[in-house]
Design a protein around this motif. Sequence first.
Motif, PDB file in Angstrom:
ATOM      1  N   UNK A  23      22.370 -13.424 -11.636  1.00 30.99           N
ATOM      2  CA  UNK A  23      22.442 -14.550 -11.838  1.00 30.99           C
ATOM      3  C   UNK A  23      23.618 -14.984 -13.081  1.00 30.99           C
ATOM      4  N   UNK A  24      23.719 -16.247 -13.411  1.00 35.47           N
ATOM      5  CA  UNK A  24      24.095 -15.972 -14.660  1.00 35.47           C
ATOM      6  C   UNK A  24      23.578 -17.301 -15.783  1.00 35.47           C
ATOM      7  N   UNK A  25      24.373 -16.846 -16.971  1.00 38.42           N
ATOM      8  CA  UNK A  25      23.843 -17.813 -18.055  1.00 38.42           C
ATOM      9  C   UNK A  25      25.041 -18.452 -18.421  1.00 38.42           C
ATOM     10  N   UNK A  26      23.744 -19.510 -18.840  1.00 39.81           N
ATOM     11  CA  UNK A  26      25.100 -20.670 -20.240  1.00 39.81           C
ATOM     12  C   UNK A  26      24.243 -20.803 -21.583  1.00 39.81           C
ATOM     13  N   UNK A  27      25.498 -20.794 -22.337  1.00 38.37           N
ATOM     14  CA  UNK A  27      24.670 -20.638 -23.387  1.00 38.37           C
ATOM     15  C   UNK A  27      25.903 -21.538 -24.323  1.00 38.37           C
ATOM     16  N   UNK A  28      25.247 -22.836 -25.053  1.00 43.43           N
ATOM     17  CA  UNK A  28      26.357 -23.742 -25.950  1.00 43.43           C
ATOM     18  C   UNK A  28      25.696 -23.665 -27.515  1.00 43.43           C
ATOM     19  N   UNK A  29      26.883 -23.802 -28.097  1.00 40.79           N
ATOM     20  CA  UNK A  29      27.089 -23.441 -29.594  1.00 40.79           C
ATOM     21  C   UNK A  29      27.400 -24.950 -30.329  1.00 40.79           C
ATOM     22  N   UNK A  30      26.510 -25.564 -31.074  1.00 38.43           N
ATOM     23  CA  UNK A  30      26.938 -26.736 -31.932  1.00 38.43           C
ATOM     24  C   UNK A  30      28.014 -26.283 -32.907  1.00 38.43           C
ATOM     25  N   UNK A  31      29.370 -26.618 -33.085  1.00 40.95           N
ATOM     26  CA  UNK A  31      29.812 -26.011 -34.395  1.00 40.95           C
ATOM     27  C   UNK A  31      29.805 -27.272 -35.638  1.00 40.95           C
ATOM     28  N   UNK A  32      29.742 -27.478 -36.750  1.00 40.16           N
ATOM     29  CA  UNK A  32      30.378 -28.312 -37.578  1.00 40.16           C
ATOM     30  C   UNK A  32      30.595 -27.483 -39.129  1.00 40.16           C
ATOM     31  N   UNK A  33      30.331 -28.364 -39.801  1.00 39.45           N
ATOM     32  CA  UNK A  33      31.003 -27.440 -41.589  1.00 39.45           C
ATOM     33  C   UNK A  33      29.685 -26.815 -41.721  1.00 39.45           C
ATOM     34  N   UNK A  34      28.299 -26.681 -41.343  1.00 39.20           N
ATOM     35  CA  UNK A  34      27.009 -26.507 -42.052  1.00 39.20           C
ATOM     36  C   UNK A  34      26.897 -25.062 -41.579  1.00 39.20           C
ATOM     37  N   UNK A  35      28.007 -24.896 -40.125  1.00 38.62           N
ATOM     38  CA  UNK A  35      27.598 -23.386 -39.566  1.00 38.62           C
ATOM     39  C   UNK A  35      27.799 -23.666 -37.799  1.00 38.62           C
ATOM     40  N   UNK A  36      26.740 -22.782 -37.142  1.00 35.51           N
ATOM     41  CA  UNK A  36      27.364 -22.286 -36.070  1.00 35.51           C
ATOM     42  C   UNK A  36      25.309 -22.267 -35.502  1.00 35.51           C
ATOM     43  N   UNK A  37      25.412 -23.512 -34.277  1.00 36.45           N
ATOM     44  CA  UNK A  37      23.573 -23.174 -34.295  1.00 36.45           C
ATOM     45  C   UNK A  37      23.681 -23.090 -32.634  1.00 36.45           C
ATOM     46  N   UNK A  38      23.477 -21.761 -32.406  1.00 38.35           N
ATOM     47  CA  UNK A  38      23.415 -21.604 -30.412  1.00 38.35           C
ATOM     48  C   UNK A  38      21.801 -23.050 -30.196  1.00 38.35           C
ATOM     49  N   UNK A  39      22.128 -24.100 -29.378  1.00 39.27           N
ATOM     50  CA  UNK A  39      21.725 -25.105 -29.368  1.00 39.27           C
ATOM     51  C   UNK A  39      20.754 -24.974 -27.382  1.00 39.27           C
ATOM     52  N   UNK A  40      21.753 -23.832 -26.751  1.00 42.68           N
ATOM     53  CA  UNK A  40      20.970 -23.819 -25.012  1.00 42.68           C
ATOM     54  C   UNK A  40      21.651 -22.555 -25.016  1.00 42.68           C
ATOM     55  N   UNK A  41      19.749 -22.198 -24.635  1.00 36.27           N
ATOM     56  CA  UNK A  41      21.325 -20.731 -23.229  1.00 36.27           C
ATOM     57  C   UNK A  41      20.021 -20.913 -22.516  1.00 36.27           C
ATOM     58  N   UNK A  42      20.525 -20.884 -21.254  1.00 37.84           N
ATOM     59  CA  UNK A  42      19.206 -21.072 -19.630  1.00 37.84           C
ATOM     60  C   UNK A  42      20.652 -20.505 -18.746  1.00 37.84           C
ATOM     61  N   UNK A  43      19.490 -19.812 -18.313  1.00 39.41           N
ATOM     62  CA  UNK A  43      19.682 -19.152 -16.829  1.00 39.41           C
ATOM     63  C   UNK A  43      19.540 -19.646 -15.636  1.00 39.41           C
ATOM     64  N   UNK A  44      20.694 -19.630 -14.998  1.00 34.11           N
ATOM     65  CA  UNK A  44      20.401 -20.416 -14.030  1.00 34.11           C
ATOM     66  C   UNK A  44      20.996 -19.041 -12.088  1.00 34.11           C
TER      67      UNK A  44
END
Length: 159
Positions: A89-110
């Motif tokens: 399948x697929x994997x979706x990853x989302x990252x939130x980026x701001x002055x404090x840094x980078x956070x992974x906010x989603x990792x979902x399989x499909x």
Amino acid sequence: MIALLAAAAVAVAAAPPAARLDVDIGSASYAIAVERGGATTSGALHIDCIAACRSAVHFTEAVDDAPLGLFRLWDGDNLVFTTWGGGSGYRVRAYAIDARGVRKVLEAASRGAPSFATATDGTTVVGTTERGDRDPPSAPLHRVSWTWRHDRFVRRATP
């Protein structure tokens, strides 16, 4: 022979990324790159602040899947998405980026191709498909919506 090996090593090290994206978030600029893995190495995601940074931001994550995409849905938020293929399948990853840094906010399989949309209220929605943990392989897939609310993705499954 040593010269050929050295040339090959330089060529691998200088290989262009599979995908690159430059984004402006707030007043800062970020360079985002996805590297392909080799036969014995993982790929990687790199996010670096390159201009107007309040503090140094460097984020690297090793990824064993094959890169498929790197993008933003729109310029009004701080989310960056990557899509990857691997296994069944697929994997979706989302990252939130701001002055404090980078956070992974989603990792979902499909199991099916994921979808990406902006809802009528402007929120980001990621769609994936999955089977239940106890479902047989012949069971139908269920749609799952991941909606960006209050600085995190909220999961809602549809039977």
